[in-house]
Design a protein around this motif. Structure first.
Motif, PDB file in Angstrom:
ATOM      1  N   LYS A 114      48.874  42.933  40.921  1.00 34.26           N
ATOM      2  CA  LYS A 114      49.073  42.563  39.525  1.00 34.26           C
ATOM      3  C   LYS A 114      49.044  41.041  39.409  1.00 34.26           C
ATOM      4  CE  LYS A 114      52.357  43.178  35.755  1.00 34.26           C
ATOM      5  NZ  LYS A 114      53.576  43.877  35.326  1.00 34.26           N
ATOM      6  N   ALA A 115      48.191  40.527  38.516  1.00 38.10           N
ATOM      7  CA  ALA A 115      48.152  39.089  38.265  1.00 38.10           C
ATOM      8  C   ALA A 115      48.981  38.763  37.029  1.00 38.10           C
ATOM      9  CB  ALA A 115      46.718  38.619  38.073  1.00 38.10           C
ATOM     10  N   SER A 116      48.864  39.609  36.006  1.00 34.15           N
ATOM     11  CA  SER A 116      49.668  39.506  34.784  1.00 34.15           C
ATOM     12  C   SER A 116      49.677  40.902  34.166  1.00 34.15           C
ATOM     13  CB  SER A 116      49.060  38.482  33.819  1.00 34.15           C
ATOM     14  OG  SER A 116      47.853  38.977  33.272  1.00 34.15           O
ATOM     15  N   SER A 117      50.229  41.023  32.970  1.00 33.89           N
ATOM     16  CA  SER A 117      50.284  42.357  32.358  1.00 33.89           C
ATOM     17  C   SER A 117      48.895  42.903  32.037  1.00 33.89           C
ATOM     18  CB  SER A 117      51.146  42.331  31.102  1.00 33.89           C
ATOM     19  OG  SER A 117      50.580  41.452  30.146  1.00 33.89           O
ATOM     20  N   ASN A 118      47.929  42.014  31.863  1.00 34.51           N
ATOM     21  CA  ASN A 118      46.576  42.454  31.517  1.00 34.51           C
ATOM     22  C   ASN A 118      45.505  42.008  32.502  1.00 34.51           C
ATOM     23  OD1 ASN A 118      47.376  43.758  29.126  1.00 34.51           O
ATOM     24  ND2 ASN A 118      47.429  41.793  28.052  1.00 34.51           N
ATOM     25  N   SER A 119      45.881  41.680  33.717  1.00 38.54           N
ATOM     26  CA  SER A 119      44.868  41.303  34.706  1.00 38.54           C
ATOM     27  C   SER A 119      45.296  41.704  36.110  1.00 38.54           C
ATOM     28  CB  SER A 119      44.558  39.808  34.635  1.00 38.54           C
ATOM     29  OG  SER A 119      45.678  39.048  34.965  1.00 38.54           O
ATOM     30  N   LYS A 127      37.726  39.605  52.247  1.00 39.84           N
ATOM     31  CA  LYS A 127      38.838  38.708  51.892  1.00 39.84           C
ATOM     32  C   LYS A 127      38.585  37.885  50.632  1.00 39.84           C
ATOM     33  CE  LYS A 127      41.129  39.818  55.675  1.00 39.84           C
ATOM     34  NZ  LYS A 127      40.992  41.211  55.910  1.00 39.84           N
ATOM     35  N   GLN A 128      37.435  38.016  49.986  1.00 40.88           N
ATOM     36  CA  GLN A 128      37.213  37.354  48.703  1.00 40.88           C
ATOM     37  C   GLN A 128      38.080  38.022  47.645  1.00 40.88           C
ATOM     38  OE1 GLN A 128      33.143  37.252  47.430  1.00 40.88           O
ATOM     39  NE2 GLN A 128      32.496  35.910  49.087  1.00 40.88           N
ATOM     40  N   THR A 129      38.482  37.257  46.647  1.00 46.45           N
ATOM     41  CA  THR A 129      39.274  37.819  45.551  1.00 46.45           C
ATOM     42  C   THR A 129      38.542  37.626  44.232  1.00 46.45           C
ATOM     43  OG1 THR A 129      40.524  35.774  45.224  1.00 46.45           O
ATOM     44  CG2 THR A 129      41.480  37.434  46.718  1.00 46.45           C
ATOM     45  N   LEU A 130      38.879  38.502  43.293  1.00 50.28           N
ATOM     46  CA  LEU A 130      38.311  38.448  41.955  1.00 50.28           C
ATOM     47  C   LEU A 130      39.401  38.881  40.987  1.00 50.28           C
ATOM     48  CD1 LEU A 130      35.791  38.230  40.063  1.00 50.28           C
ATOM     49  CD2 LEU A 130      35.409  40.663  40.523  1.00 50.28           C
ATOM     50  N   THR A 131      39.692  38.041  40.002  1.00 58.31           N
ATOM     51  CA  THR A 131      40.664  38.404  38.973  1.00 58.31           C
ATOM     52  C   THR A 131      39.900  39.008  37.808  1.00 58.31           C
ATOM     53  OG1 THR A 131      42.108  36.601  39.654  1.00 58.31           O
ATOM     54  CG2 THR A 131      42.505  37.554  37.480  1.00 58.31           C
ATOM     55  N   ILE A 132      40.292  40.227  37.442  1.00 56.01           N
ATOM     56  CA  ILE A 132      39.604  40.919  36.358  1.00 56.01           C
ATOM     57  C   ILE A 132      40.579  41.202  35.217  1.00 56.01           C
ATOM     58  CG2 ILE A 132      37.803  41.896  37.822  1.00 56.01           C
ATOM     59  CD1 ILE A 132      39.324  44.506  37.838  1.00 56.01           C
ATOM     60  N   PRO A 133      40.082  41.190  33.980  1.00 59.28           N
ATOM     61  CA  PRO A 133      40.957  41.368  32.817  1.00 59.28           C
ATOM     62  C   PRO A 133      41.269  42.843  32.526  1.00 59.28           C
ATOM     63  CG  PRO A 133      38.729  40.943  32.085  1.00 59.28           C
ATOM     64  CD  PRO A 133      38.715  40.849  33.587  1.00 59.28           C
ATOM     65  N   VAL A 134      41.948  43.470  33.469  1.00 57.98           N
ATOM     66  CA  VAL A 134      42.325  44.876  33.360  1.00 57.98           C
ATOM     67  C   VAL A 134      43.716  45.019  33.971  1.00 57.98           C
ATOM     68  CG1 VAL A 134      41.763  47.210  34.181  1.00 57.98           C
ATOM     69  CG2 VAL A 134      39.940  45.665  33.534  1.00 57.98           C
ATOM     70  N   SER A 135      44.566  45.826  33.347  1.00 58.24           N
ATOM     71  CA  SER A 135      45.908  46.030  33.900  1.00 58.24           C
ATOM     72  C   SER A 135      45.822  46.717  35.255  1.00 58.24           C
ATOM     73  CB  SER A 135      46.755  46.878  32.949  1.00 58.24           C
ATOM     74  OG  SER A 135      46.287  48.210  32.946  1.00 58.24           O
ATOM     75  N   ILE A 136      46.815  46.507  36.070  1.00 61.96           N
ATOM     76  CA  ILE A 136      46.827  47.117  37.400  1.00 61.96           C
ATOM     77  C   ILE A 136      46.843  48.636  37.309  1.00 61.96           C
ATOM     78  CG2 ILE A 136      49.327  46.992  37.761  1.00 61.96           C
ATOM     79  CD1 ILE A 136      47.756  46.047  40.753  1.00 61.96           C
ATOM     80  N   SER A 137      47.553  49.191  36.333  1.00 57.87           N
ATOM     81  CA  SER A 137      47.597  50.657  36.207  1.00 57.87           C
ATOM     82  C   SER A 137      46.225  51.216  35.859  1.00 57.87           C
ATOM     83  CB  SER A 137      48.647  51.096  35.186  1.00 57.87           C
ATOM     84  OG  SER A 137      48.335  50.589  33.912  1.00 57.87           O
ATOM     85  N   SER A 138      45.488  50.542  34.990  1.00 60.44           N
ATOM     86  CA  SER A 138      44.130  50.976  34.646  1.00 60.44           C
ATOM     87  C   SER A 138      43.216  50.878  35.872  1.00 60.44           C
ATOM     88  CB  SER A 138      43.576  50.138  33.505  1.00 60.44           C
ATOM     89  OG  SER A 138      42.271  50.529  33.189  1.00 60.44           O
ATOM     90  N   PHE A 139      43.329  49.770  36.611  1.00 59.52           N
ATOM     91  CA  PHE A 139      42.507  49.586  37.806  1.00 59.52           C
ATOM     92  C   PHE A 139      42.811  50.667  38.843  1.00 59.52           C
ATOM     93  CE2 PHE A 139      41.305  47.911  41.911  1.00 59.52           C
ATOM     94  CZ  PHE A 139      40.046  47.388  41.662  1.00 59.52           C
ATOM     95  N   GLU A 140      44.089  50.922  39.078  1.00 61.18           N
ATOM     96  CA  GLU A 140      44.472  51.942  40.061  1.00 61.18           C
ATOM     97  C   GLU A 140      44.036  53.337  39.627  1.00 61.18           C
ATOM     98  OE1 GLU A 140      48.645  51.065  40.616  1.00 61.18           O
ATOM     99  OE2 GLU A 140      48.180  49.657  42.252  1.00 61.18           O
ATOM    100  N   ASN A 141      44.047  53.604  38.326  1.00 57.66           N
ATOM    101  CA  ASN A 141      43.551  54.880  37.823  1.00 57.66           C
ATOM    102  C   ASN A 141      42.059  55.024  38.120  1.00 57.66           C
ATOM    103  OD1 ASN A 141      43.938  57.385  36.386  1.00 57.66           O
ATOM    104  ND2 ASN A 141      42.780  56.451  34.718  1.00 57.66           N
TER     105      ASN A 141
END
Length: 191
Positions: A114-119, A127-141
């Motif tokens: 989780k980066a924030s409530s919506n990312s 090992k590269q990272t990417l921050t995406i504008p999606v909640s962690i619960s949506s991503f995990e789903n």
């Protein structure tokens, strides 16, 4: 992820593809492609690259979506099998018709945080990272749905292999369809 991207005209999703990301250039939507060892910019939209890649591997995008529906019953934000032989499974972060939809390769995701409530911060296997504008619960789903698709597809293949692997019934079917008959030809007619 500050390295320079190369401009390419043609691109097919492949086992090295990690993410397909929409990028605005003026009024047009292009695509930034992240691969495990490279980055590219394509003048096509992400959905166009996904559709073209499905066709490259012998199926239509709509056919792949229908396959997902039949296997796991998902129709909204459906993950797809781009190529079953090389295990390329992608999932969208939003509706694929949304111009901000990012496509993620299931196989390359190592973890998500989780980066924030919506990312969400996605860490790929390299090992590269990417921050995406999606909640962690949506991503995990979406990760769960794609895992379910992989499992069901594998189960269907294993079930088929078991059925074909049973020589007795398979040989009996062949014998029944290949009975030998003697034919005679008289006056240009078979008897």
């Amino acid at each position: 992820m500050g390295e320079k991207s190369s401009l390419i005209e043609e691109y097919e999703i492949n086992p090295y593809t990690m993410a397909i990301i929409p990028t605005q250039y003026g009024s047009r939507t292009y695509t930034e492609v992240l691969e495990s060892q490279d980055r590219f910019i394509s003048p096509f939209r992400p959905i166009d690259i996904v559709k073209k890649s499905c066709e490259y591997f012998g199926a239509s995008y709509l056919g792949r979506k229908e396959g997902t529906k039949r296997l796991i019953g998902i129709t909204h934000k459906a993950p797809i099998i781009v190529d079953p032989h090389t295990s390329i499974y992608l999932f969208p972060t939003t509706s694929p018709t949304n111009p901000h939809c990012i496509w993620i390769s299931h196989d390359h995701v190592m973890k998500q945080d989780k980066a924030s409530s919506n990312s969400t911060v996605v860490t790929f296997r390299n090992k590269q990272t990417l921050t995406i504008p999606v909640s962690i619960s949506s991503f995990e789903n979406q990760m769960y749905r794609t895992s379910l698709l992989r499992i069901r597809f594998t189960q269907h293949i294993q079930h088929m292999e078991k059925r074909i692997g049973q020589p007795k019934s398979f040989i009996m079917q062949l014998e029944a369809s290949e009975r030998k008959r003697n034919y005679e030809l008289k006056n240009d007619h078979l008897l």
